[in-house]
Motif scaffolding. Structure first.
Motif, mmCIF file in Angstrom:
data_model
loop_
_atom_site.group_PDB
_atom_site.id
_atom_site.type_symbol
_atom_site.label_atom_id
_atom_site.label_comp_id
_atom_site.label_asym_id
_atom_site.label_seq_id
_atom_site.Cartn_x
_atom_site.Cartn_y
_atom_site.Cartn_z
ATOM 1 N N VAL A 89 0.853 -1.185 0.000
ATOM 2 C CA VAL A 89 0.000 0.000 0.000
ATOM 3 C C VAL A 89 0.895 1.244 0.000
ATOM 4 N N GLY A 90 0.559 2.190 -0.855
ATOM 5 C CA GLY A 90 1.301 3.452 -0.886
ATOM 6 C C GLY A 90 2.522 3.435 -1.802
ATOM 7 N N MET A 91 2.737 2.351 -2.546
ATOM 8 C CA MET A 91 3.865 2.322 -3.485
ATOM 9 C C MET A 91 3.655 3.418 -4.536
ATOM 10 N N PRO A 92 4.736 4.131 -4.929
ATOM 11 C CA PRO A 92 4.579 5.222 -5.896
ATOM 12 C C PRO A 92 3.913 4.756 -7.198
ATOM 13 N N ALA A 93 3.087 5.623 -7.771
ATOM 14 C CA ALA A 93 2.305 5.276 -8.957
ATOM 15 C C ALA A 93 3.188 4.885 -10.135
ATOM 16 N N GLU A 146 -5.496 12.916 -10.921
ATOM 17 C CA GLU A 146 -4.721 13.202 -12.131
ATOM 18 C C GLU A 146 -3.225 13.013 -11.947
ATOM 19 N N ALA A 147 -2.692 13.496 -10.810
ATOM 20 C CA ALA A 147 -1.249 13.388 -10.589
ATOM 21 C C ALA A 147 -0.836 11.916 -10.523
ATOM 22 N N TRP A 148 -1.653 11.140 -9.829
ATOM 23 C CA TRP A 148 -1.373 9.707 -9.719
ATOM 24 C C TRP A 148 -1.383 9.052 -11.100
ATOM 25 N N LEU A 149 -2.403 9.363 -11.891
ATOM 26 C CA LEU A 149 -2.526 8.770 -13.227
ATOM 27 C C LEU A 149 -1.361 9.163 -14.125
ATOM 28 N N ARG A 150 -0.943 10.404 -14.042
ATOM 29 C CA ARG A 150 0.173 10.876 -14.860
ATOM 30 C C ARG A 150 1.440 10.087 -14.524
ATOM 31 N N ASP A 151 1.692 9.894 -13.215
ATOM 32 C CA ASP A 151 2.876 9.146 -12.800
ATOM 33 C C ASP A 151 2.787 7.680 -13.224
ATOM 34 N N PHE A 152 1.619 7.100 -13.027
ATOM 35 C CA PHE A 152 1.405 5.707 -13.441
ATOM 36 C C PHE A 152 1.693 5.556 -14.938
ATOM 37 N N ALA A 153 1.132 6.471 -15.723
ATOM 38 C CA ALA A 153 1.317 6.422 -17.181
ATOM 39 C C ALA A 153 2.792 6.562 -17.544
ATOM 40 N N THR A 154 3.503 7.410 -16.845
ATOM 41 C CA THR A 154 4.925 7.614 -17.131
ATOM 42 C C THR A 154 5.727 6.337 -16.867
ATOM 43 N N GLY A 155 5.477 5.695 -15.726
ATOM 44 C CA GLY A 155 6.189 4.452 -15.406
ATOM 45 C C GLY A 155 5.937 3.386 -16.447
ATOM 46 N N LEU A 156 4.688 3.270 -16.881
ATOM 47 C CA LEU A 156 4.339 2.265 -17.880
ATOM 48 C C LEU A 156 4.932 2.638 -19.240
ATOM 49 N N HIS A 157 4.793 3.880 -19.605
ATOM 50 C CA HIS A 157 5.256 4.365 -20.910
ATOM 51 C C HIS A 157 6.759 4.139 -21.104
#
Lengths: 318, 318
Positions: free
Chosen positions: A57-61, A97-108
């Motif tokens: 729980v709480g791992m960076p997006a 939004e901030a969470w989604l942006r970070d998640f997308a960056t890690g995946l991208h």
């Protein structure tokens, strides 16, 4: 700022990963349209990661975005497949939004490095979890399976398994020490590196292959069961990172290496006398011989049958 | 009786659905191996259903197994694709054999009817939800897209949209009446029937197509946006089931039909003067003309702009 689901998907999940000419239609219709190259086989896998089960729980997006693709790329690596297309579903308690942006960056970032395009996505409200379905290409008959190991084959593993489990222990506050020693372990848990290049090298060489997600002994057990063989491991041959040697005593290191999970290294068998020079040069990661395939069922470590605490691996319902 | 994850997957999720010769390796390795037919395009989609979001808490397991595949088969239908291979992930709070058996049966029966093989699976502990990723075949250039509608095209819909939303209202205790009237509505929610056969018929006919999952007006809005057009609906043309007519007054029926979700009917556009005889005979479901595509953006119903309560559809984060 609350924004709608479709807008969210559109903004953060469209055009992720590599651009590929074989993607005729990406995110935005009822399905993606894809053109497979002529004469290949498709390798296809799906994996879900759940907060509190597969990551803390709480791992960076960004680490979660990396992870959900990495575990699937690792399945492509284990088959000797060249990854191409990924589909994603993401379940989120709130639209952040901030969470989604970070998640997308890690995946991208990981997708681009492996030439993989995100071709479809679905976002829903719910507890935090993510699923990727991935498809890759293999020349006919060249896929690596779990079932080809034969008695006398050498057992090899990439990297230094156990580091990820030790890194999780660090994240959970169960391991203390200087940051210079603990940080590499933490990174091995947070950013597993799928061994796609090694998998491609192994196509013409390995008799069997599996990725180490649930623990070395446990996953070796699955490979052996599929092949109808057993295995003898020599724990003195097990590769250890300098971080692992610095962080824990030899007995703890042995346990992490044999039973820890989440490394996403490749465990594979080679016919005796295989020329491993290409692997050492071309696979992008060190590989180490750690034992031999035996005719009799069961895994032995240093001549003793592996106990349940080593075989167990990571089984969500036990 | 608690049993382990791998045993669970092995027992209930292997060999589900149709047997297909193009599945070279199914569940049990790191990935499935599949042989696409030469010269086709692949249509690929993924959808998740979450308890309490996409289906009510306590819905029977067989209906959940049916549903998670049906929503994905509906995406294939909307593209005019012939479904072939499915991957599944299932997240369960507890490993319950009877539940899993029923879930597998619901999924299996629908998969077999549509010639679809389950080629990979992943089961994890977590809140109840299921994801399917599906792949199907389309001849090159023949896929149905959302983007091809032109002013003057006729707007058509299959079946009787609104029944599923009325059925959900029945399940939630919000609609009363004799069982003979309510039961067909309840079934329309519990067992949506993906219009795969109709999608295949539409390949050479429809200028645009989408499936109605979030509500007729909302999904028509997406089709129109993709096509850069608007639409005029005539509510007197909307198809109504006898169950709907028996269960609610005309104004409620109009609302259910225009704004209800979960029907998984096909909404499509045809160039004026299309011969719809083939559709009426071969699609396996009645189809009805309900309006016309307009050049100006926006959806009008009976000459009035559709209000937010109709356009809204089903958006998880609003």
């Amino acid at each position: 700022m609350p924004i709608g689901e479709f807008e969210l998907i559109e903004r953060y999940l469209s055009r992720l990963g590599a651009h590929r000419d074989d993607v005729l239609l990406g995110i935005g219709d009822d399905a993606a349209l894809l053109r497979p190259p002529p004469g290949i086989e498709l390798a296809s896998a799906i994996d879900t990661i759940v907060e509190g089960v597969h990551f803390p729980v709480g791992m960076p997006a960004a680490d979660i975005g990396h992870r959900v693709l990495a575990v699937n790329l690792s399945d492509m690596a284990a088959m000797g497949a060249e990854p191409a297309w990924a589909l994603l579903t993401l379940t989120l308690p709130v639209a952040d939004e901030a969470w989604l942006r970070d998640f997308a960056t890690g995946l991208h970032d990981l997708a681009r490095r492996h030439g993989t395009a995100l071709v479809g996505g679905d976002t829903t409200a719910g507890p935090l979890m993510a699923t990727v379905a991935i498809t890759g290409f293999v020349p006919p008959g060249q896929a690596l399976r779990r079932s080809g190991a034969r008695p006398g084959d050498e057992i090899w593993v990439s990297g230094t398994p156990g580091d990820a489990a030790a890194g999780l222990a660090v994240l959970q506050g169960k391991l203390d020490g200087p940051d210079a020693i603990l940080e590499p372990l933490r990174q091995r848990f947070l950013r597993p590196e799928p061994r796609v290049g090694l998998g491609l090298c192994l196509r013409s060489m390995a008799s069997a292959c599996i990725d180490v997600s649930d623990g070395l002994v446990g996953d070796l057990g699955k490979l052996c069961e599929s092949s109808g063989v057993g295995a003898e491991l020599d724990s003195t041959l097990l590769p250890r990172s300098s971080a692992m040697r610095g962080a824990v005593d030899p007995e703890a290191a042995r346990r992490f290496t044999l039973a820890g999970g989440d490394d996403y290294e490749l465990l594979f068998t080679l016919p005796p006398g295989s020329d491993t020079g290409l692997l050492q040069r071309g696979g992008g990661v060190a590989v180490t011989r750690i034992g031999v395939i035996a005719a009799a069922a069961g895994i032995a470590v240093d001549g003793e049958p592996a106990g349940r605490e080593l075989v167990h691996g990571f089984d969500h319902f036990r």
